[in-house]
Scaffold this active site. Sequence first.
Site, short mmCIF file in Angstrom:
data_model
loop_
_atom_site.label_atom_id
_atom_site.label_comp_id
_atom_site.label_asym_id
_atom_site.label_seq_id
_atom_site.Cartn_x
_atom_site.Cartn_y
_atom_site.Cartn_z
N CYS A 1 14.45 -14.02 36.53
CA CYS A 1 15.61 -14.67 37.16
C CYS A 1 16.80 -14.65 36.19
CB CYS A 1 15.27 -16.10 37.57
SG CYS A 1 14.72 -17.13 36.21
N TYR B 1 2.54 -16.53 33.59
CA TYR B 1 3.52 -17.48 34.17
C TYR B 1 3.30 -17.51 35.68
CZ TYR B 1 5.79 -16.35 29.71
OH TYR B 1 6.05 -16.11 28.38
N CYS C 1 24.48 -30.32 53.94
CA CYS C 1 24.54 -29.08 53.17
C CYS C 1 23.88 -27.92 53.93
CB CYS C 1 23.85 -29.27 51.82
SG CYS C 1 23.62 -27.74 50.93
N GLN D 1 9.16 -20.88 44.19
CA GLN D 1 10.37 -20.10 44.46
C GLN D 1 11.15 -20.83 45.56
OE1 GLN D 1 11.01 -17.47 42.62
NE2 GLN D 1 9.04 -16.75 41.86
N GLU E 1 -0.92 -20.04 33.41
CA GLU E 1 0.22 -20.90 33.68
C GLU E 1 0.06 -22.20 32.87
OE1 GLU E 1 3.10 -21.34 35.66
OE2 GLU E 1 3.00 -23.43 34.98
N ASN F 1 6.44 -13.31 34.94
CA ASN F 1 7.53 -13.94 35.72
C ASN F 1 7.90 -15.24 34.99
OD1 ASN F 1 7.76 -15.63 38.95
ND2 ASN F 1 9.35 -14.56 37.83
C1 LIG Z 1 9.70 -18.53 37.25
S1 LIG Z 1 8.28 -19.55 37.36
C2 LIG Z 1 7.17 -18.40 38.06
C3 LIG Z 1 6.05 -18.96 38.88
C4 LIG Z 1 5.29 -17.99 39.76
N1 LIG Z 1 5.21 -16.65 39.27
C5 LIG Z 1 5.80 -18.04 41.19
O1 LIG Z 1 6.18 -17.01 41.72
O2 LIG Z 1 5.81 -19.13 41.78
C6 LIG Z 1 7.79 -19.67 35.70
C7 LIG Z 1 6.51 -20.43 35.49
O3 LIG Z 1 6.18 -20.34 34.11
C8 LIG Z 1 5.53 -21.55 33.72
N2 LIG Z 1 5.60 -21.59 32.25
C9 LIG Z 1 6.62 -22.01 31.47
N3 LIG Z 1 6.32 -21.82 30.17
C10 LIG Z 1 5.10 -21.26 30.13
C11 LIG Z 1 4.25 -20.81 29.08
N4 LIG Z 1 4.62 -20.93 27.80
N5 LIG Z 1 3.06 -20.27 29.39
C12 LIG Z 1 2.67 -20.17 30.70
N6 LIG Z 1 3.42 -20.58 31.74
C13 LIG Z 1 4.63 -21.11 31.46
C14 LIG Z 1 6.29 -22.60 34.47
O4 LIG Z 1 5.52 -23.78 34.60
C15 LIG Z 1 6.55 -21.91 35.81
O5 LIG Z 1 5.52 -22.20 36.72
#
Ligand SMILES: C[S@@+](CC[C@H](N)C(=O)[O-])C[C@H]1O[C@@H](n2cnc3c(N)ncnc32)[C@H](O)[C@@H]1O
Length: 417
Positions: free
Chosen positions: A374, A254, A102, A225, A294, A347
């Site tokens: 996203c 997050y 891939c 990411q 998080e 995020n």
């Molecule tokens: C799109 S990722 C973003 C991670 C980080 N900002 C990065 O750039 O790597 C979303 C994150 O939200 C966390 N998450 C999901 N539900 C959540 C909640 N209710 N409260 C806090 N974090 C949460 C997930 O575990 C994940 O790590």
Amino acid sequence: MTSLPLTPTSADNGQLECHYFNDGLCRSCTFIETPHAQQVADKESWCREVLANHSPAAWLPSVVGADRDFRNRAKLAVGGSLGSVTLGILDQGFYGVDLRECGIQAPQIRAIIPVIGQFLNDSGLDPYDVNARRGELKFVHITAAPSGDLMVRFVVRSQHGLDVLRTRREQLIELAPAATVVSVNLLPEHKAVLEGSREEMLLGDSLRMNLGRVDMHLRPQSFFQTNTDVAISLYNQIAAWVDEIAPDSLWDLYCGVGGFALYCAGATGQQTSRTVTGVGDGDGAVSRRVTGVELSDQAIESAKISAAELGFDSQPGTTVEFLAGDATEFAEANLATGERPDCVIVNPPRRGIGVRLSTALEDSGIEHIVYSSCNPLTLAKDLDRMPSYTVARARVFDMFPHTKHLEVAVVLERRDH
Ligand SMILES: C[S@@+](CC[C@H](N)C(=O)[O-])C[C@H]1O[C@@H](n2cnc3c(N)ncnc32)[C@H](O)[C@@H]1O
């Protein structure tokens, strides 16, 4: 469009040819036949349309990375039979399709797949047969760090699979010296999920992801990411916006393993050339109070290690702290006691921040929000619930080439600001 420098495979600007796609074996890269620049233009217009009601004052040019070799993580289904395992996806009949060549995977991942395949063939463990509900090996997840180090996770059905892989640990280390983190995840249920909750480490504990001026640490079961170069640009862009806002206090909700928080905290260290031109790279001079929140304990542990390595004291009450918990509950509880940061980064996963958090932020009086999403559809819904904010800037990051997916980051300013 802004192109990333040092993207070795993007020089020819040609289309990525994929024989798996052409032969109808894999259709994951839905838009692979559309020239990459056109894909980005199409995504950007769709995103502008979705956010039309929020009319960003300025749309910055989309950030585009390589069209191949960009994925730092492969989640490979194990199929086939003992002695001839396939590593890739399962077809509609749940039979294995091997995708070891891939072209969107990082080269280090492509290089290790045959080695892992041979290791599994020699292990005596049968690939899991979804139809017969029999067998042991379900998935192999591989993550590549920019340094070339790898994290390899085997997802098996039972303790037997774990025991066998554990006895063959030394052989794996010898065959795959780049694999500095190895674990086995147990998924006993017959469910269409990619991993279970129990993880047993066979080697190391976290993969050092050297992203520009911040080294992050990735453990199994944490989000990261998937497109390293575009992620560096995203982190730099958000840090540049936050530097312009110049908040004394900042929440990163997050936060995962802490990318935004650490970039925005005024991290020290050398800026690398793996970043997008024109996207701020920070000079490490600022100091502000940053709190990352998080859900995943593992991710928070990793963020704390990075903060300590960067010289931030990650204990509560000091410059950078990371807390495991629900983002909405954290925000509601703190806002209720009058604790209000100057700026918040969010995020969230694809579902967005939802009614409760968007309402809490709308009512908070916080002056700036930086939202990296996203999923523009849920971003638009969240923005609908925050009419006190205008969108000052917006930028698309082509994090997921050849698919309909994208990352879009916006800066929100309170109207009475
Ligand atoms: C799109 S990722 C973003 C991670 C980080 N900002 C990065 O750039 O790597 C979303 C994150 O939200 C966390 N998450 C999901 N539900 C959540 C909640 N209710 N409260 C806090 N974090 C949460 C997930 O575990 C994940 O790590």
